[in-house]
Design a protein around this motif. Structure first.
Motif, short mmCIF file in Angstrom:
data_model
loop_
_atom_site.label_atom_id
_atom_site.label_comp_id
_atom_site.label_asym_id
_atom_site.label_seq_id
_atom_site.Cartn_x
_atom_site.Cartn_y
_atom_site.Cartn_z
N ALA A 13 -8.22 -3.62 -31.92
CA ALA A 13 -9.40 -2.59 -31.43
C ALA A 13 -9.33 -1.36 -32.08
O ALA A 13 -10.36 -0.72 -32.54
N ALA A 14 -8.26 -0.78 -32.19
CA ALA A 14 -7.88 0.46 -32.83
C ALA A 14 -8.42 0.43 -34.35
O ALA A 14 -9.13 1.18 -34.86
N LEU A 15 -8.32 -0.78 -35.00
CA LEU A 15 -8.52 -0.93 -36.41
C LEU A 15 -10.02 -1.06 -36.59
O LEU A 15 -10.31 -0.15 -37.48
N ALA A 16 -10.64 -1.70 -35.68
CA ALA A 16 -12.31 -1.58 -35.70
C ALA A 16 -12.62 -0.13 -35.73
O ALA A 16 -13.46 0.14 -36.46
N ARG A 17 -12.25 0.60 -34.81
CA ARG A 17 -12.59 1.82 -34.53
C ARG A 17 -12.42 2.89 -35.71
O ARG A 17 -13.11 3.59 -36.21
N GLN A 18 -11.21 2.66 -36.28
CA GLN A 18 -10.94 3.61 -37.40
C GLN A 18 -11.69 3.10 -38.70
O GLN A 18 -12.07 3.98 -39.41
N LEU A 19 -11.97 1.76 -39.05
CA LEU A 19 -12.66 1.44 -40.12
C LEU A 19 -14.30 2.04 -39.89
O LEU A 19 -14.90 2.36 -40.68
N ARG A 20 -14.67 2.03 -38.63
CA ARG A 20 -15.96 2.32 -38.50
C ARG A 20 -16.08 4.08 -38.68
O ARG A 20 -16.93 4.40 -39.18
N LEU A 39 -8.56 6.32 -60.90
CA LEU A 39 -7.62 6.91 -60.26
C LEU A 39 -7.73 7.50 -59.12
O LEU A 39 -7.04 7.20 -57.94
N ASP A 40 -8.99 8.09 -58.84
CA ASP A 40 -9.40 8.74 -57.43
C ASP A 40 -9.35 7.61 -56.54
O ASP A 40 -9.24 7.68 -55.40
N ARG A 41 -10.24 6.61 -56.89
CA ARG A 41 -10.45 5.26 -56.05
C ARG A 41 -9.12 4.85 -55.49
O ARG A 41 -9.04 4.45 -54.44
N TRP A 42 -8.27 4.60 -56.34
CA TRP A 42 -6.85 3.81 -56.02
C TRP A 42 -6.05 4.87 -55.26
O TRP A 42 -5.28 4.58 -54.18
N ARG A 43 -6.16 6.34 -55.31
CA ARG A 43 -5.55 7.08 -54.54
C ARG A 43 -6.03 7.19 -53.08
O ARG A 43 -5.40 7.24 -52.26
N ALA A 44 -7.31 7.03 -52.89
CA ALA A 44 -8.01 7.01 -51.77
C ALA A 44 -7.41 5.60 -51.03
O ALA A 44 -7.10 5.79 -49.66
N LEU A 45 -7.31 4.57 -51.69
CA LEU A 45 -6.82 3.32 -50.99
C LEU A 45 -5.14 3.56 -50.59
O LEU A 45 -5.00 3.27 -49.45
N ALA A 46 -4.58 4.25 -51.45
CA ALA A 46 -3.19 4.69 -51.22
C ALA A 46 -2.96 5.45 -50.03
O ALA A 46 -2.07 5.18 -49.34
N ARG A 47 -3.86 6.30 -49.88
CA ARG A 47 -3.56 7.08 -48.70
C ARG A 47 -3.90 6.35 -47.38
O ARG A 47 -3.30 6.46 -46.23
N VAL A 48 -4.94 5.48 -47.23
CA VAL A 48 -5.01 4.69 -46.26
C VAL A 48 -4.02 3.69 -46.07
O VAL A 48 -3.61 3.34 -44.95
N LEU A 58 -8.34 -4.21 -44.17
CA LEU A 58 -10.14 -4.26 -44.03
C LEU A 58 -10.56 -3.17 -44.89
O LEU A 58 -11.77 -3.57 -45.45
N PHE A 59 -10.33 -2.14 -45.05
CA PHE A 59 -10.88 -0.95 -45.99
C PHE A 59 -11.01 -1.34 -47.28
O PHE A 59 -12.10 -1.13 -47.98
N GLU A 60 -9.75 -1.99 -47.84
CA GLU A 60 -10.02 -2.48 -49.31
C GLU A 60 -10.84 -3.52 -49.41
O GLU A 60 -11.55 -3.54 -50.49
N GLY A 61 -10.94 -4.46 -48.54
CA GLY A 61 -11.90 -5.53 -48.66
C GLY A 61 -13.35 -5.12 -48.48
O GLY A 61 -14.20 -5.58 -49.22
N HIS A 62 -13.76 -4.07 -47.54
CA HIS A 62 -14.98 -3.49 -47.49
C HIS A 62 -15.33 -2.59 -48.71
O HIS A 62 -16.52 -2.78 -49.05
N THR A 63 -14.57 -1.88 -49.19
CA THR A 63 -15.05 -1.07 -50.58
C THR A 63 -15.00 -2.00 -51.64
O THR A 63 -15.86 -1.74 -52.43
N ASP A 64 -14.01 -3.03 -51.81
CA ASP A 64 -14.31 -4.08 -53.00
C ASP A 64 -15.58 -4.88 -52.80
O ASP A 64 -16.29 -5.12 -53.88
N ALA A 65 -15.99 -5.20 -51.63
CA ALA A 65 -17.25 -5.73 -51.33
C ALA A 65 -18.35 -4.94 -52.09
O ALA A 65 -19.58 -5.16 -52.83
#
Length: 331
Positions: A13-20, A39-48, A58-65
């Motif tokens: 449930a926390a993941l769903a809130r954080q993704l939202r 590189l900026d894209r990959w830095r953002a993924l690495a931070r999450v 979930l975030f990577e799948g969403h942004t890859d979509a």
């Protein structure tokens, strides 16, 4: 006493809130691969990833979509959270049938659908009734023809991703691109390297925990200094490889990046394993047992990096290397 299932439910449930929150704050609007800011894209993924590996899954799948839709010239549904599901095990396949007014409906089962219960929509690989494909379909996961079953998911690491089997029964969808588009587009391999950036971000979080422990100890000890030297060596080399890959993709945005994806994923896989080993040997059992963030990270990371196919990917990388005129490792 709180059960594992209850804790997993709270985490999901926390993941769903954080993704939202990431979506509502616009932090999912990452630079597209190959556009000069890879590189900026990959830095953002690495931070999450450093924050929570189940969240970045979930975030990577969403942004890859989103990146895949952009590559196809299609727009995502506004504010919808997306999954991107392309696993094709032999026992599960989704077939589409064309219906009136140019639409399609989906039938069949899709396996390894991460976060299915918590997402709004999905891009998934599908096949036509003659077996041609794969195509990509964009489907509403709230439609009554979509049924989600995660009863078989018993993972300890990455437990909160709740990868499910999703059954489609006449679920309406839209096709994205042509047959074979998903695998043939340049962004397929770009996205694969984005996963390696996630592994790198998580390994950096492990190293940060080691540094913090050493800094707060009256005597860091030779064993922690040794471990820090080891993780510095590993992470610096891996970061350099990812930076080089990002620069190459920005110079060659439409070229086949398969060899770069195989190379960076194999390197990040090995780096993460060695960093986790060095850090936990030096830090002892305390953080694994008493620090919930570090304990979850240490459990999640070995599962997440198994998206790398290990020796099979190394064999493929070696075969691709033989096709090159000159080896890539010359200074």
């Amino acid at each position: 006493m709180e059960s594992d299932a209850h804790r997993d439910g709270i985490h999901r449930a926390a993941l769903a809130r954080q993704l939202r929150e990431l979506i509502d704050d616009g932090r999912d609007a990452l630079p597209l691969p190959g556009g000069g800011r890879t590189l900026d894209r990959w830095r953002a993924l690495a931070r999450v990833a450093a924050q929570d590996l189940s969240l970045v899954k979930l975030f990577e799948g969403h942004t890859d979509a989103h990146a895949t839709l952009a590559e196809a010239g299609a727009a995502p549904h506004a504010r919808a959270s997306y999954g991107l599901w392309a696993a094709e095990p032999p026992q599960a396949r989704v077939v589409f049938r064309r219906v009136a007014a140019g639409g399609i409906v989906l039938h069949g089962n899709k396996s390894w659908c991460s976060g299915a219960e918590r997402l709004d929509r999905a891009l998934l690989t599908v096949w036509d009734e003659q077996g041609a494909g794969p195509w990509l379909a964009d489907v509403d996961l709230h439609h009554p023809g979509v049924h989600i079953d995660d009863a078989a998911w018993h993972a300890v690491g990455m437990a909160a991703t709740a990868s499910a089997t999703v059954n489609f029964e006449a679920a309406p969808a839209r096709l994205i691109g042509d047959a074979g588009f998903y695998l043939s587009r340049p962004g397929f391999w770009h996205g694969g390297i984005g996963i390696a950036a996630c592994w790198h971000g998580a390994a950096c979080a492990v190293a940060d925990a080691l540094r913090a422990q050493a800094n707060t100890s009256p005597d860091p000890g030779w064993h922690r200094s040794l471990a820090l030297g080891e993780v510095d060596r590993l992470l610096s080399a891996n970061a350099a490889l990812l930076r080089e890959a990002a620069a190459w993709i920005d110079r060659h945005p439409t070229a086949n990046a398969r060899i770069w994806a195989l190379r960076t994923r194999a390197a990040a896989d090995d780096c993460a394993q060695q960093v986790l080993r060095a850090a936990t040997r030096a830090m002892g059992a305390g953080p694994l047992c008493l620090d919930p963030h570090f304990g979850r990270l240490a459990a999640d990371l070995p599962v997440f990096i198994r998206q790398c196919h290990g020796d099979r990917d190394l064999a493929a990388l070696g075969a691709d290397n033989l096709k090159e005129d000159t080896p890539p490792w010359t200074l």
